[in-house]
Design an enzyme around this catalytic site. Structure first.
Site, PDB file in Angstrom:
ATOM      1  N   GLY A  63       0.852  -1.176   0.000  1.00  8.03           N
ATOM      2  CA  GLY A  63       0.000   0.000   0.000  1.00  8.03           C
ATOM      3  C   GLY A  63       0.888   1.225   0.000  1.00  8.03           C
ATOM      4  O   GLY A  63       1.816   1.351   0.818  1.00  8.03           O
ATOM      5  N   ALA A  64       0.656   2.142  -0.942  1.00 10.44           N
ATOM      6  CA  ALA A  64       1.574   3.259  -1.146  1.00 10.44           C
ATOM      7  C   ALA A  64       1.884   4.043   0.130  1.00 10.44           C
ATOM      8  O   ALA A  64       3.054   4.279   0.444  1.00 10.44           O
ATOM      9  CB  ALA A  64       1.036   4.177  -2.245  1.00 10.44           C
ATOM     10  N   ARG A 109      10.726  -1.173  -4.677  1.00  8.01           N
ATOM     11  CA  ARG A 109       9.584  -1.252  -5.586  1.00  8.01           C
ATOM     12  C   ARG A 109       9.526   0.039  -6.406  1.00  8.01           C
ATOM     13  O   ARG A 109       9.737   1.125  -5.850  1.00  8.01           O
ATOM     14  CB  ARG A 109       8.263  -1.461  -4.819  1.00  8.01           C
ATOM     15  CG  ARG A 109       8.221  -2.768  -4.033  1.00  8.01           C
ATOM     16  CD  ARG A 109       6.820  -3.085  -3.558  1.00  8.01           C
ATOM     17  NE  ARG A 109       5.958  -3.455  -4.662  1.00  8.01           N
ATOM     18  CZ  ARG A 109       4.642  -3.648  -4.548  1.00  8.01           C
ATOM     19  NH1 ARG A 109       4.052  -3.456  -3.382  1.00  8.01           N
ATOM     20  NH2 ARG A 109       3.921  -3.995  -5.595  1.00  8.01           N
ATOM     21  N   ASP A 257      -1.446   4.124  -6.467  1.00 11.85           N
ATOM     22  CA  ASP A 257      -0.033   4.044  -6.127  1.00 11.85           C
ATOM     23  C   ASP A 257       0.765   5.196  -6.718  1.00 11.85           C
ATOM     24  O   ASP A 257       1.808   5.564  -6.184  1.00 11.85           O
ATOM     25  CB  ASP A 257       0.541   2.712  -6.605  1.00 11.85           C
ATOM     26  CG  ASP A 257       0.096   1.563  -5.726  1.00 11.85           C
ATOM     27  OD1 ASP A 257       0.832   1.220  -4.798  1.00 11.85           O
ATOM     28  OD2 ASP A 257      -1.005   1.027  -5.953  1.00 11.85           O
TER      29      ASP A 257
END
Length: 372
Positions: A63-64, A109, A257
């Site tokens: 989750g961002a 990521r 995101d």
């Protein structure tokens, strides 16, 4: 009724009575291991940036907003060894370590912009401490990480209140992936909208897409909503359009995101399909995200880097082989939904609608004014 999560997605574990420097020196990052949900609620303890990096990479924390918070604390973990056994590093040594740790964590990521936003804040805070001692810089970094964490709690509640205004009593809603307390400090973006509506006394029902291939909707969203007492029904991803055709969905809410300057939104793979189906059936499609998820350096969604993940997540998801060895597999973690399919973006500053570059620029100015 104020919402209080029955769990903490992540926390910095250190003596509460100690000052900021002691909290950094003696602390550790504790995360819910989301790869084990819903079967087991277990925690990971990260004491090094490498452990933090691994937790982000393998989606133990995801989750961002939550990734950004974890990364900020990861910088604190990175400088801890400089103060071990009473050592006192030089200011230049500390600043170099901050930069090295941030650069390392940034490789975990590529898509969620909150990761890079939080790391940039940590580097800027360290650089801003002119003529400060290494211990003072370390204390400032601890304060900044905690501020990022606390801000997310506040921003998510504002998002929830603005989004709840878009929901009517009795609505049935659809969401994809997980944009709830597990993806943030403790409240959520898209799911925070549902929680706020519930707190206002609105009766709502929610359909949650399972969200293949890692089933964040099934494992996380359904678990969260059920624990919260919201009427939730889990469906396969391929069922959403059929429910829309049968007029069983009143609106869609998802997280994000990364959001480009024109309003194109990168979110979990499958979001674009949901948005296309919603448009075909005349159903509002909303994105809920803090302004930190906007990347105004990118003119459109075509410039957003899309993470490709291990083919084994599809071939042997959760350890069970479901595809033959040797078959080609394409496994992007995200897709991009064009701004033209989005009815509004719910932020802590209000709802951006229509979703255009000009309207986003207006909200950006409002954000910069508040920051100034």
């Amino acid at each position: 009724m104020a919402y209080a999560a029955s769990f903490e997605t992540l926390r910095w574990d250190a003596p509460q009575a100690a000052g900021s420097f002691a909290r950094l020196r003696d602390g550790r990052l504790v995360l819910i291991d989301q790869t084990l949900l819903p079967g087991e609620l277990s925690h990971l303890v990260c004491t090094t940036p490498e452990e933090d990096w691994d937790a982000i990479k393998r989606l133990a924390v995801r989750g961002a907003p939550a990734i950004g918070i974890a990364a900020a604390y990861g910088v604190c973990l990175g400088i801890q060894p400089l103060f071990a056994e009473g050592k006192t590093p030089a200011r230049e040594e500390l600043l170099a370590k901050v930069g090295q740790t941030a650069a390392y964590l940034a490789t975990s990521r590529p898509t969620a912009v909150n990761l890079f936003w939080a790391l940039d804040r940590m580097k800027a805070r360290a650089a801003a401490e002119k003529n400060a001692s290494a211990a003072d810089i370390a204390a400032a970094l601890m304060e900044e990480a905690q501020r990022i964490h606390d801000e997310d709690r506040t921003l998510c509640r504002r998002i929830g209140r603005f989004g709840a205004e878009l929901i009517r009593d009795g609505d049935t809603l659809l969401t994809h992936c997980n944009a709830g307390a597990l993806a943030t400090a403790d409240y959520g973006t898209a799911l925070g909208v549902f929680y706020a509506a519930q707190e206002e006394g609105k009766k709502i029902r929610v359909y949650a897409d399972e969200t293949r291939p890692l089933l964040q909707g099934a494992r996380l969203t359904a678990w969260e909503l059920a624990a919260r007492g919201i009427d939730v029904t889990l469906i396969c991803d391929s069922m959403a359009a059929m429910l829309m055709r049968r007029k069983k969905i009143d609106a869609v809410f998802v997280g994000a995101d990364r959001i480009a300057a024109n309003g194109d939104v990168a979110n979990k793979i499958g979001t674009y399909s949901v948005a296309v189906s919603a448009r075909a059936h005349g159903i509002p499609f909303y994105v809920a995200a803090p302004f930190s998820t906007f990347d105004l350096t990118l003119s459109d969604g075509g410039q957003i880097p899309i993470e490709e993940r291990d083919p084994e997540e599809i071939r042997r998801g959760f350890g069970i082989q479901t595809a033959p060895d040797g078959v080609k597999i394409y496994n992007p973690a995200f897709d991009v939904t064009p701004a033209g399919l989005i009815s509004g973006i719910v932020t802590e500053k209000g709802v951006i609608t229509p979703v255009t570059a000009g309207r986003i620029a207006q909200f950006a100015q409002k954000e910069q004014g508040a920051a100034g």
